[in-house]
Design an enzyme around this catalytic site. Structure first.
Site, mmCIF file in Angstrom:
data_model
loop_
_atom_site.group_PDB
_atom_site.id
_atom_site.type_symbol
_atom_site.label_atom_id
_atom_site.label_comp_id
_atom_site.label_asym_id
_atom_site.label_seq_id
_atom_site.Cartn_x
_atom_site.Cartn_y
_atom_site.Cartn_z
ATOM 1 N N ARG A 15 24.562 -15.429 28.069
ATOM 2 C CA ARG A 15 24.686 -14.265 28.645
ATOM 3 C C ARG A 15 25.058 -13.337 27.872
ATOM 4 N NH1 ARG A 15 28.519 -10.438 27.890
ATOM 5 N NH2 ARG A 15 29.859 -11.565 26.366
ATOM 6 N N ASP A 16 25.383 -13.258 26.685
ATOM 7 C CA ASP A 16 25.003 -11.277 26.023
ATOM 8 C C ASP A 16 23.892 -11.802 25.871
ATOM 9 O OD1 ASP A 16 26.712 -9.788 25.405
ATOM 10 O OD2 ASP A 16 27.032 -10.183 23.366
ATOM 11 N N HIS A 207 32.861 -11.088 15.734
ATOM 12 C CA HIS A 207 31.698 -10.793 17.049
ATOM 13 C C HIS A 207 30.760 -9.181 16.340
ATOM 14 C CE1 HIS A 207 29.472 -11.078 21.121
ATOM 15 N NE2 HIS A 207 28.824 -9.789 20.678
ATOM 16 N N HIS A 209 27.248 -7.166 15.586
ATOM 17 C CA HIS A 209 25.944 -6.448 15.665
ATOM 18 C C HIS A 209 24.879 -6.586 14.590
ATOM 19 C CE1 HIS A 209 26.363 -6.649 20.607
ATOM 20 N NE2 HIS A 209 26.847 -7.528 19.440
ATOM 21 N N CYS A 240 23.945 -4.280 24.117
ATOM 22 C CA CYS A 240 24.793 -3.346 25.020
ATOM 23 C C CYS A 240 24.047 -2.970 26.137
ATOM 24 C CB CYS A 240 26.145 -3.029 23.952
ATOM 25 S SG CYS A 240 27.351 -2.812 25.036
ATOM 26 N N ASN A 249 22.858 -9.065 18.837
ATOM 27 C CA ASN A 249 23.315 -9.909 18.163
ATOM 28 C C ASN A 249 23.466 -10.605 16.732
ATOM 29 O OD1 ASN A 249 26.257 -10.524 20.203
ATOM 30 N ND2 ASN A 249 24.513 -10.775 21.588
#
Length: 299
Positions: A15-16, A207, A209, A240, A249
């Site tokens: 997803r991300d 989470h 980055h 993002c 990420n």
């Protein structure tokens, strides 16, 4: 210093990691990616997002992908569901966990989802109520927990307010996101300490980055505090769209390497994970950005 014996890793690559790819990634590739990740030992996979195809065209095939996955019984397949329509679609497609997201930055919230943070939290109420009635667990992300591309530094108190609200609304786990990757270990510890005053540490996740190469260092800082849940993306995929310049990420294989070398159990099969990272990166026409994938490929 006593580290957790094991950590839970939430794989967000499907997803991300893929949502910002400019060229559409075929549904069959997304399905294979999810299945490869499960084979590599991933037990918590964020498979897709049920959002408007106009906003995230890359994930317009969310229902098709979620329905087609060959399910491993021990794996949780979650989906991002920002509204009730998305939640209902996710349930119809077989998601067994959902996630919602809010920002600790007012400006980021308005630019990202065109509403204030308070308005976004209010919008999630019917989604989280529906999840509760359906017996489906809900997770939450708090964006800009260590900095905002528009506002700069974000006060830990602002992160705490949003995280506490989501936790009280019924989210069992709150993922604290360094959306633009500006965090440092000391800043991460201060932010986590503030949030942990209101929410049990076991209900918090990190989470991070890797914009400035600090993701693994921030994981270590959080690990020292007792945090035992971390998000990562195979091959270091992702970023993002509303945070210009933000890198991907933390790579799952880099995180697995760190844990393996520290005696912390992940349940992941590192060689299979590296193979998966190199495969999906090749499909996307580039080399895996993770240090571990590059290093092991040369051996």
């Amino acid at each position: 210093m006593t580290l957790p014996k094991a950590v839970k890793i939430v794989e967000v690559g499907p997803r991300d990691g893929l949502q910002n790819e400019s060229a559409f990634v075929a549904s069959s590739i997304k399905i294979e990616l999810i299945e490869r990740l499960a084979t590599a030992g991933c037990r918590h996979i964020e498979a897709t997002s049920f959002v408007s195809p106009r906003k995230i065209p890359q994930l317009a095939d969310a229902a098709e992908v979620m329905r087609a996955i060959r399910r491993a019984p021990e794996v949780t397949y979650s989906a991002l569901t920002p509204n009730l329509k998305g939640f209902e679609a996710a349930m119809d497609a077989g998601a067994n966990e959902i996630a919602v997201f809010a920002a600790a930055s007012e400006t980021f919230s308005r630019k990202n989802i065109n509403c204030s943070t308070e308005e976004s939290l209010t919008r999630f109420e019917p989604v989280l109520d529906a999840a509760k009635r359906a017996g489906v667990r809900a997770r939450a992300y708090v964006s800009c927990a260590l900095g905002c591309p528009y506002e700069g530094e974000i006060a830990p108190a602002a992160v705490t307010r949003v995280a506490e609200r989501l936790f009280n609304q019924g989210c069992y786990e709150i993922s604290l996101g360094d959306t633009i990757g500006v965090g440092t270990p000391l800043a991460a510890k201060r932010m986590i300490e503030a949030v942990a005053e209101k929410i049990p540490l076991e209900n918090l996740a990190g989470h991070f980055h890797d914009t400035y190469g600090m993701a693994a260092a921030n994981v270590w800082a959080a690990l020292e505090m007792g945090m035992a849940v971390f998000d990562s993306s195979v091959g270091g995929l992702g970023g993002c769209p509303y945070a210009p310049g933000a890198a991907g990420n933390l790579a799952t294989e880099d995180l697995a390497w760190l844990m393996q070398g520290s005696g912390v159990e992940t349940g992941l099969d590192l060689p299979k994970l590296v193979d998966c990272a190199n495969w999906i990166s090749g499909v996307l026409g580039r080399e895996a950005v993770s240090r571990v994938a590059r290093a092991l490929k040369k051996l």
